[in-house]
Design a protein around this motif. Structure first.
Motif, PDB file in Angstrom:
ATOM      1  N   VAL A   1      24.636   3.762  -4.287  1.00 35.28           N
ATOM      2  CA  VAL A   1      23.412   3.014  -4.520  1.00 35.28           C
ATOM      3  C   VAL A   1      23.511   2.574  -6.005  1.00 35.28           C
ATOM      4  CG1 VAL A   1      20.910   3.336  -5.062  1.00 35.28           C
ATOM      5  CG2 VAL A   1      21.997   4.261  -2.775  1.00 35.28           C
ATOM      6  N   ARG A   2      23.898   3.451  -7.126  1.00 37.76           N
ATOM      7  CA  ARG A   2      23.949   3.314  -8.407  1.00 37.76           C
ATOM      8  C   ARG A   2      24.696   2.234  -8.765  1.00 37.76           C
ATOM      9  NH1 ARG A   2      23.349   7.845 -13.132  1.00 37.76           N
ATOM     10  NH2 ARG A   2      22.349   6.349 -14.663  1.00 37.76           N
ATOM     11  N   SER A   3      26.012   1.987  -8.024  1.00 33.48           N
ATOM     12  CA  SER A   3      26.988   1.121  -8.216  1.00 33.48           C
ATOM     13  C   SER A   3      26.582  -0.283  -7.359  1.00 33.48           C
ATOM     14  CB  SER A   3      28.488   1.431  -7.859  1.00 33.48           C
ATOM     15  OG  SER A   3      28.435   1.988  -6.536  1.00 33.48           O
ATOM     16  N   ASN A   4      25.279  -0.244  -6.800  1.00 28.80           N
ATOM     17  CA  ASN A   4      25.108  -1.402  -5.830  1.00 28.80           C
ATOM     18  C   ASN A   4      25.985  -1.842  -4.876  1.00 28.80           C
ATOM     19  OD1 ASN A   4      22.859  -3.194  -5.536  1.00 28.80           O
ATOM     20  ND2 ASN A   4      23.831  -4.994  -6.393  1.00 28.80           N
ATOM     21  N   GLN A   5      26.315  -0.797  -4.106  1.00 28.23           N
ATOM     22  CA  GLN A   5      27.187  -0.908  -2.959  1.00 28.23           C
ATOM     23  C   GLN A   5      26.564  -0.560  -1.768  1.00 28.23           C
ATOM     24  OE1 GLN A   5      31.659  -0.095  -3.714  1.00 28.23           O
ATOM     25  NE2 GLN A   5      30.576   1.076  -5.093  1.00 28.23           N
ATOM     26  N   ILE A   6      25.292  -0.976  -1.554  1.00 26.88           N
ATOM     27  CA  ILE A   6      24.407  -0.582  -0.345  1.00 26.88           C
ATOM     28  C   ILE A   6      24.914  -0.693   0.597  1.00 26.88           C
ATOM     29  CG2 ILE A   6      22.266  -0.511   0.782  1.00 26.88           C
ATOM     30  CD1 ILE A   6      22.243   0.176  -2.387  1.00 26.88           C
ATOM     31  N   GLU A   7      25.676  -1.912   1.134  1.00 22.16           N
ATOM     32  CA  GLU A   7      26.539  -2.133   2.330  1.00 22.16           C
ATOM     33  C   GLU A   7      27.522  -1.270   2.572  1.00 22.16           C
ATOM     34  OE1 GLU A   7      28.866  -3.920  -0.904  1.00 22.16           O
ATOM     35  OE2 GLU A   7      26.814  -3.829  -0.520  1.00 22.16           O
ATOM     36  N   LYS A   8      27.963  -0.346   1.801  1.00 25.22           N
ATOM     37  CA  LYS A   8      29.177   0.647   2.158  1.00 25.22           C
ATOM     38  C   LYS A   8      28.566   2.128   2.307  1.00 25.22           C
ATOM     39  CE  LYS A   8      32.901   0.670  -0.069  1.00 25.22           C
ATOM     40  NZ  LYS A   8      33.803   0.388   1.149  1.00 25.22           N
ATOM     41  N   ILE A   9      27.275   2.215   2.574  1.00 28.17           N
ATOM     42  CA  ILE A   9      26.737   3.532   2.750  1.00 28.17           C
ATOM     43  C   ILE A   9      26.633   3.593   4.395  1.00 28.17           C
ATOM     44  CG2 ILE A   9      24.489   4.826   2.980  1.00 28.17           C
ATOM     45  CD1 ILE A   9      23.725   3.640   0.194  1.00 28.17           C
ATOM     46  N   ARG A  10      27.500   4.640   4.834  1.00 30.83           N
ATOM     47  CA  ARG A  10      27.775   4.908   6.336  1.00 30.83           C
ATOM     48  C   ARG A  10      26.363   5.392   6.788  1.00 30.83           C
ATOM     49  NH1 ARG A  10      32.974   8.079   7.611  1.00 30.83           N
ATOM     50  NH2 ARG A  10      32.258   8.935   5.650  1.00 30.83           N
ATOM     51  N   PRO A  11      25.571   4.952   7.757  1.00 30.34           N
ATOM     52  CA  PRO A  11      24.220   5.135   8.035  1.00 30.34           C
ATOM     53  C   PRO A  11      24.410   6.516   9.017  1.00 30.34           C
ATOM     54  CG  PRO A  11      25.244   3.443   9.416  1.00 30.34           C
ATOM     55  CD  PRO A  11      26.165   3.591   8.295  1.00 30.34           C
TER      56      PRO A  11
ATOM     57  N   GLU B   1      27.019  10.140   4.665  1.00 27.41           N
ATOM     58  CA  GLU B   1      27.269   9.601   3.269  1.00 27.41           C
ATOM     59  C   GLU B   1      27.441  10.390   2.248  1.00 27.41           C
ATOM     60  OE1 GLU B   1      29.478   8.116   1.205  1.00 27.41           O
ATOM     61  OE2 GLU B   1      29.196   6.364   2.958  1.00 27.41           O
ATOM     62  N   PRO B   2      28.208  11.340   1.986  1.00 29.80           N
ATOM     63  CA  PRO B   2      28.376  12.247   0.578  1.00 29.80           C
ATOM     64  C   PRO B   2      28.028  11.503  -0.741  1.00 29.80           C
ATOM     65  CG  PRO B   2      29.932  12.798   2.147  1.00 29.80           C
ATOM     66  CD  PRO B   2      29.654  11.241   2.523  1.00 29.80           C
ATOM     67  N   PHE B   3      28.459  10.178  -0.900  1.00 27.44           N
ATOM     68  CA  PHE B   3      28.549   9.403  -2.004  1.00 27.44           C
ATOM     69  C   PHE B   3      27.237   8.301  -1.811  1.00 27.44           C
ATOM     70  CE2 PHE B   3      32.266  11.583  -2.072  1.00 27.44           C
ATOM     71  CZ  PHE B   3      32.999  11.658  -3.636  1.00 27.44           C
ATOM     72  N   TRP B   4      26.349   9.058  -1.266  1.00 28.44           N
ATOM     73  CA  TRP B   4      25.439   7.921  -1.194  1.00 28.44           C
ATOM     74  C   TRP B   4      24.714   7.500  -2.697  1.00 28.44           C
ATOM     75  CZ3 TRP B   4      19.836   7.673  -2.568  1.00 28.44           C
ATOM     76  CH2 TRP B   4      19.127   6.740  -1.827  1.00 28.44           C
ATOM     77  N   PRO B   5      24.483   8.484  -3.596  1.00 25.66           N
ATOM     78  CA  PRO B   5      23.974   8.415  -4.793  1.00 25.66           C
ATOM     79  C   PRO B   5      24.971   7.302  -5.517  1.00 25.66           C
ATOM     80  CG  PRO B   5      23.771  10.603  -4.356  1.00 25.66           C
ATOM     81  CD  PRO B   5      24.428  10.047  -3.295  1.00 25.66           C
ATOM     82  N   VAL B   6      25.975   7.513  -5.532  1.00 29.82           N
ATOM     83  CA  VAL B   6      27.089   6.760  -6.284  1.00 29.82           C
ATOM     84  C   VAL B   6      27.087   5.334  -5.789  1.00 29.82           C
ATOM     85  CG1 VAL B   6      29.562   6.417  -6.676  1.00 29.82           C
ATOM     86  CG2 VAL B   6      28.741   8.704  -7.039  1.00 29.82           C
TER      87      VAL B   6
ATOM     88  N   MET C   1      19.532  -3.757  -5.634  1.00 30.39           N
ATOM     89  CA  MET C   1      18.847  -2.700  -6.458  1.00 30.39           C
ATOM     90  C   MET C   1      19.499  -2.688  -7.694  1.00 30.39           C
ATOM     91  SD  MET C   1      18.201   1.336  -5.615  1.00 30.39           S
ATOM     92  CE  MET C   1      17.356   0.754  -4.062  1.00 30.39           C
ATOM     93  N   ASN C   2      18.759  -2.979  -8.718  1.00 28.74           N
ATOM     94  CA  ASN C   2      18.965  -2.983 -10.218  1.00 28.74           C
ATOM     95  C   ASN C   2      19.179  -1.530 -10.516  1.00 28.74           C
ATOM     96  OD1 ASN C   2      19.196  -3.084 -12.884  1.00 28.74           O
ATOM     97  ND2 ASN C   2      17.835  -4.738 -13.074  1.00 28.74           N
ATOM     98  N   LYS C   3      20.500  -1.117 -10.923  1.00 33.81           N
ATOM     99  CA  LYS C   3      20.741   0.387 -11.110  1.00 33.81           C
ATOM    100  C   LYS C   3      20.200   0.618 -12.348  1.00 33.81           C
ATOM    101  CE  LYS C   3      25.258  -0.732 -12.901  1.00 33.81           C
ATOM    102  NZ  LYS C   3      26.622  -0.468 -12.828  1.00 33.81           N
ATOM    103  N   LYS C   4      19.867  -0.338 -13.342  1.00 30.52           N
ATOM    104  CA  LYS C   4      19.189   0.325 -14.695  1.00 30.52           C
ATOM    105  C   LYS C   4      17.720   0.616 -14.632  1.00 30.52           C
ATOM    106  CE  LYS C   4      22.447  -2.851 -17.220  1.00 30.52           C
ATOM    107  NZ  LYS C   4      22.782  -3.642 -18.378  1.00 30.52           N
ATOM    108  N   SER C   5      17.085  -0.093 -13.446  1.00 36.15           N
ATOM    109  CA  SER C   5      15.628   0.216 -13.746  1.00 36.15           C
ATOM    110  C   SER C   5      15.242   1.219 -12.867  1.00 36.15           C
ATOM    111  CB  SER C   5      14.931  -1.280 -13.452  1.00 36.15           C
ATOM    112  OG  SER C   5      15.187  -1.648 -12.168  1.00 36.15           O
TER     113      SER C   5
END
Length: 667
Positions: free
Chosen positions: A354-364, A347-352, A1-5
């Motif tokens: 996503v914005r840093s393109n660390q989708i694989e680190k989001i605990r489901p 995952e309290p840091f979901w927004p952070v 995901m492109n964090k700029k767009s």
């Protein structure tokens, strides 16, 4: 995901309040984080601040009562600014200050009450309602019709609560709710509202209370203070105490989508600044609190139509924690803001991330409700099955140990994976041994059905976390006393899981008799028809999975009801039971299997009447038993040896993770 767009990180305004992004925390009750006088405890403050720190643009709190006279509830269950206003302002003020530090905004959700869905553990009075209608939990009890004087009192208290909220630093309030069948929703629904005064009758009359509430609040705190409404577009009521399933054709007894659209226009006209939209009532509890059996984004087909009739922002939750799904809904203009409930618990840091393109680190989030809503039913503090630190952020924070130790983890199931992750995060030297050729333990077979995709995501998350931590993992290797002697660990954590419990039934050792694990891992072995012995959660889910493959399935359960043990949260149990019924799974409760023969099963009911059921395959879903064989052999080799997860006591995923976290955070 492109964090700029990404649309997720564009600002949005609700009224005159600008929010930094389009990610909000959905309102959820914070049981166990409330003082006796209705104020936020330190745990409650830390809980919300953690989500602001994680990048959410808007926090909406769990509901706060506005009074305790019309509907009398027990103290210390939910917040109530009217009990001790100065103290409420004091504690909430600290919370809003800290939330604002992270650039987030925070709204206080205030409730008019539970009404017909009030029940004994929460209230200490006769349930109230707009009219004399049956109580949801006890249909034999008729609710007391609320009086005009009491309605005016509630309207006045709404304004007072909003004033207290503003003084405490909240940026707005959300009204709870023309949603989920709570008191205000009961006024809005013709099924529940039989009044002959101005608060009944047509749709405008039934929404008069909602209209007067926003006018009262704006009159007290000013037009600039945002007021939003928690709003169900569709009720999913098939009948009294009976909900409608996704895709099911039925006559809506509550609010259908057309009426929902008309109601939305009236609420906008009344002065509401946004709608926090969803679906469901207590009849269809699994809509308002969607389990894993519901699709991600389950509200979208209904909520997106609101955009056609109103101009105020539309906020929406409903299992929206898949980043691509959230982004797509926003980019296509179906909603204006994504709300995450349980996704931000996991995952309290979901927004952070996503914005840093660390989708694989989001605990489901698993949609299991075991750590959140299910604990509410048990009067336990709110938390999360996959995130034990949820709701106790400070007490359960991880700290480096005073002494780094060599930690040997035995078992690569979920308990072992969590123990390895937490131990390594704290700085210990960790190694893991798993006797099979894959990680996951029983979660591997549990994740096979199509409605268990989040369990598969959890396994992948653990694999990624352990890989990033550089933990050596030895697959296909059993641990022995000799290996322990060679490795010389200072700590051993035994997480060897459990094995299937085999009942003593004549014929149980035949080839066409499979355990639930065997059936899930080798679907080709399952014939048709199928008899599932055991109507617990595993048996019911296996039965549903097989029925969706067009197999004829019968569940045989010795007790009088399915999932009788009480460890399945209400929304999950209700939906699974309805799905089994809708898919025509035959259910035989109060029945015992006497003998298994080739192509048939002999059963005996409570009246000792015998019968036979055709069965090409018999599946045993009769529970599990701890596997402690290795532990018994090695427990005295190292003083610091721990037994966790199913190997200690067979329960569910939550307890396996919580066991592991508790031990690993302390060594």
């Amino acid at each position: 995901m492109n964090k700029k767009s990404t649309c997720l990180f564009q600002p949005i305004s609700i009224g005159n309040v600008e929010i930094k992004n389009r990610i909000g925390m959905a309102p959820m009750s914070v049981f166990g984080m409330v003082s006796a006088d209705g104020c936020f405890t330190q745990r409650g403050i830390d809980y919300y601040v953690e989500r602001a720190k994680g990048g959410a643009g808007l926090i909406i709190t769990g509901y706060s009562e506005i009074e305790n006279e019309v509907e009398v509830s027990l103290s210390g269950i939910v917040q109530n600014p009217s009990v001790n206003p100065p103290r409420f302002i004091c504690t909430a003020g600290e919370m809003t200050e800290r939330v604002h530090t992270y650039g987030a905004k925070i709204f206080l959700q205030i409730t008019l009450g539970l009404g017909r869905v009030g029940y004994e553990p929460w209230i200490s009075c006769k349930p109230i309602a707009p009219s004399a209608i049956p109580n949801f939990w006890n249909p034999q009890e008729t609710c007391r019709e609320i009086s005009l004087e009491e309605i005016q009192f509630l309207i006045k208290k709404s304004g007072e609560a909003a004033k207290i909220a503003k003084l405490a630093g909240f940026d707005g309030v959300e009204i709870h709710a023309v949603h989920e069948g709570y008191l205000l929703d009961q006024f809005a629904l013709a099924m529940f509202n039989k009044r002959g005064d101005k608060y009944g009758g047509d749709l405008r009359g039934r929404l008069a209370l909602s209209t007067e509430i926003v006018q009262q609040i704006k009159g007290v705190v000013g037009q600039e203070f945002p007021v939003i409404m928690r709003f169900s577009v569709k009720s999913f009521i098939k009948d009294w105490n009976k909900g409608g399933l996704p895709g099911e054709t039925f006559i809506e007894k509550g609010r259908d989508v057309d009426e929902g659209l008309e109601a939305a226009k009236i609420l906008q006209e009344a002065g509401y600044d946004a709608l926090d939209a969803d679906c469901g009532t207590y009849e269809g509890f699994y809509w308002a609190h969607p389990p894993g059996y519901q699709k991600h984004g389950c509200y979208l087909p209904f909520v997106e139509r609101l955009k056609e009739v109103v101009k105020i922002p539309i906020l929406m939750a409903g299992r929206m924690e898949i980043p691509a799904l959230a982004e797509k809904a926003l980019s296509e203009g179906k909603i204006d803001m994504v709300l995450l409930g349980r996704g931000l618990l996991a995952e309290p840091f979901w927004p952070v991330k996503v914005r840093s393109n660390q989708i694989e680190k989001i605990r489901p989030c698993l949609g299991c409700h075991d750590g959140c809503l299910g604990r509410q039913d048990l009067c336990r503090p709110l938390s999360c099955a996959v995130n034990p630190a949820c709701g106790r952020e400070v007490e359960y924070a991880l700290h480096p140990p005073l002494q780094q130790k060599k930690v040997l983890i035995i078992g690569g199931g979920v308990a072992g994976l969590e123990a390895a992750r937490v131990s390594a995060l704290r700085g210990h030297q960790v190694s893991m041994y798993e006797k099979t050729n894959q990680l996951g333990g029983h979660l591997t077979e549990a994740s096979v059905p199509d409605f268990k995709e989040d369990e598969r995501r959890l396994i992948d998350w653990y694999k990624n976390e352990l890989d990033e931590l550089g933990i050596p993992i030895y697959l296909g290797e059993e641990v022995s006393a000799e290996l322990i002697e060679a490795k010389k660990p200072e700590v051993i954590i035994v997480a060897t899981g459990s094995t299937s419990r085999i009942p003593q039934i004549q014929g149980v050792d035949q080839d066409h008799v499979l355990t639930a694990c065997e059936a899930l891992l080798d679907q080709e072995k399952v014939g048709d028809p199928v008899v599932v012995i055991g109507g617990g959660l595993v048996g019911c889910e296996v039965a549903l999975w097989l029925r969706r493959q067009n197999k004829n399935v019968t569940i045989v359960e010795i007790t009088e009801e399915l999932m009788w043990a009480g460890d399945v949260p209400y929304a999950n149990k209700q939906m699974l039971h309805d799905l089994l019924e809708w898919h025509n799974v035959k259910i035989m409760t109060g029945t015992t299997v006497a003998e298994i023969s080739l192509n048939r099963v002999e059963i005996i009911d409570r009246s000792f009447q015998k019968d036979e059921i055709p069965a090409a395959t018999v599946i045993l879903a009769t529970g599990y038993q701890p596997d402690r064989q290795l532990y018994e052999k090695i427990k005295d080799l190292i003083p610091e040896t721990y037994l966790i997860g199913d190997a200690r006591k067979v329960r569910n995923i939550m307890w396996a993770i919580w066991d592991a976290y508790e031990i690993a955070r302390s060594i």
